[in-house]
Write a protein that holds these residues in place. Structure first.
Motif, PDB file in Angstrom:
ATOM      1  N   THR A 186      32.060  40.330  33.411  1.00 20.00           N
ATOM      2  CA  THR A 186      33.273  41.141  33.454  1.00 20.00           C
ATOM      3  C   THR A 186      33.011  42.414  32.645  1.00 20.00           C
ATOM      4  OG1 THR A 186      34.616  39.134  33.568  1.00 20.00           O
ATOM      5  CG2 THR A 186      35.736  41.161  32.927  1.00 20.00           C
ATOM      6  N   VAL A 187      33.266  43.543  33.303  1.00 20.39           N
ATOM      7  CA  VAL A 187      33.010  44.844  32.660  1.00 20.39           C
ATOM      8  C   VAL A 187      34.333  45.576  32.516  1.00 20.39           C
ATOM      9  CG1 VAL A 187      31.783  47.026  32.873  1.00 20.39           C
ATOM     10  CG2 VAL A 187      30.725  44.937  33.712  1.00 20.39           C
ATOM     11  N   ARG A 188      34.606  46.072  31.304  1.00 17.82           N
ATOM     12  CA  ARG A 188      35.815  46.858  31.033  1.00 17.82           C
ATOM     13  C   ARG A 188      35.387  48.238  30.564  1.00 17.82           C
ATOM     14  NH1 ARG A 188      36.491  41.859  28.831  1.00 17.82           N
ATOM     15  NH2 ARG A 188      38.104  40.588  29.750  1.00 17.82           N
ATOM     16  N   GLU A 241      38.798  47.358  34.831  1.00 15.31           N
ATOM     17  CA  GLU A 241      38.131  46.072  34.664  1.00 15.31           C
ATOM     18  C   GLU A 241      37.564  45.633  35.999  1.00 15.31           C
ATOM     19  OE1 GLU A 241      39.470  41.557  33.556  1.00 15.31           O
ATOM     20  OE2 GLU A 241      40.450  43.189  32.461  1.00 15.31           O
ATOM     21  N   SER A 276      34.200  42.942  37.919  1.00 17.58           N
ATOM     22  CA  SER A 276      33.171  41.926  37.771  1.00 17.58           C
ATOM     23  C   SER A 276      31.991  42.308  38.656  1.00 17.58           C
ATOM     24  CB  SER A 276      33.731  40.567  38.190  1.00 17.58           C
ATOM     25  OG  SER A 276      32.726  39.592  38.114  1.00 17.58           O
TER      26      SER A 276
END
Length: 141
Positions: free
Chosen positions: A94-96, A101, A103
């Motif tokens: 998961t990248v924020r 946000e 995935s």
């Protein structure tokens, strides 16, 4: 009196340009080398040939093309290593970023961050190059 190239016996015996009518040497003009009395340059029989410096055997100077090929090969090796890294790290992460946000695979996220860092360095370096060029143009004027 004889000199390094000899005396009067070495001078031409036939008519020279100085002896022909209308070809007198103006006052203060230089004579040809063979007619000057103090000419001490070595003649053909006295000159010793200087050997040309030999190139070291087996040592060739690198060229721009060879440097380019080395860079291409190094780049290909880096790409192969990156591809192996990406294929071995396909686990989702998961990248924020700034409130967004998502995935995506961990290796792809790391690749995007590396590309972003390289782009940032390139922009800063490009700005510095432009600054130096502008300064160099200003100094030339």
């Amino acid at each position: 009196m004889t000199h390094a190239r000899g005396g009067a016996a070495d001078r031409p015996t036939g008519p020279t340009n100085h002896d022909l009518p209308g070809t007198g040497v103006p006052e203060g003009a230089l004579e040809p080398a063979e007619l000057r009395a103090g000419d001490v340059r070595p003649g053909a029989e006295e000159a010793t040939p200087v050997p040309a410096p030999a190139k070291p055997a087996g040592k060739a100077r690198p060229t721009r093309i060879s440097g380019t090929w080395v860079a291409v090969i190094a780049g290909l090796l880096v790409l192969v290593v990156l591809l192996i890294f990406i294929l071995q790290n396909l686990d989702p992460a998961t990248v924020r970023f700034f409130g967004a946000e998502g995935s995506l695979p961990l290796a792809i996220a790391m690749l995007f961050s590396a590309i972003g860092g390289a782009a940032l360095v390139a922009l800063i370096g490009g700005a510095r190059i432009l600054q130096l060029r502008k300064q160099a143009r200003h100094i030339k004027r």
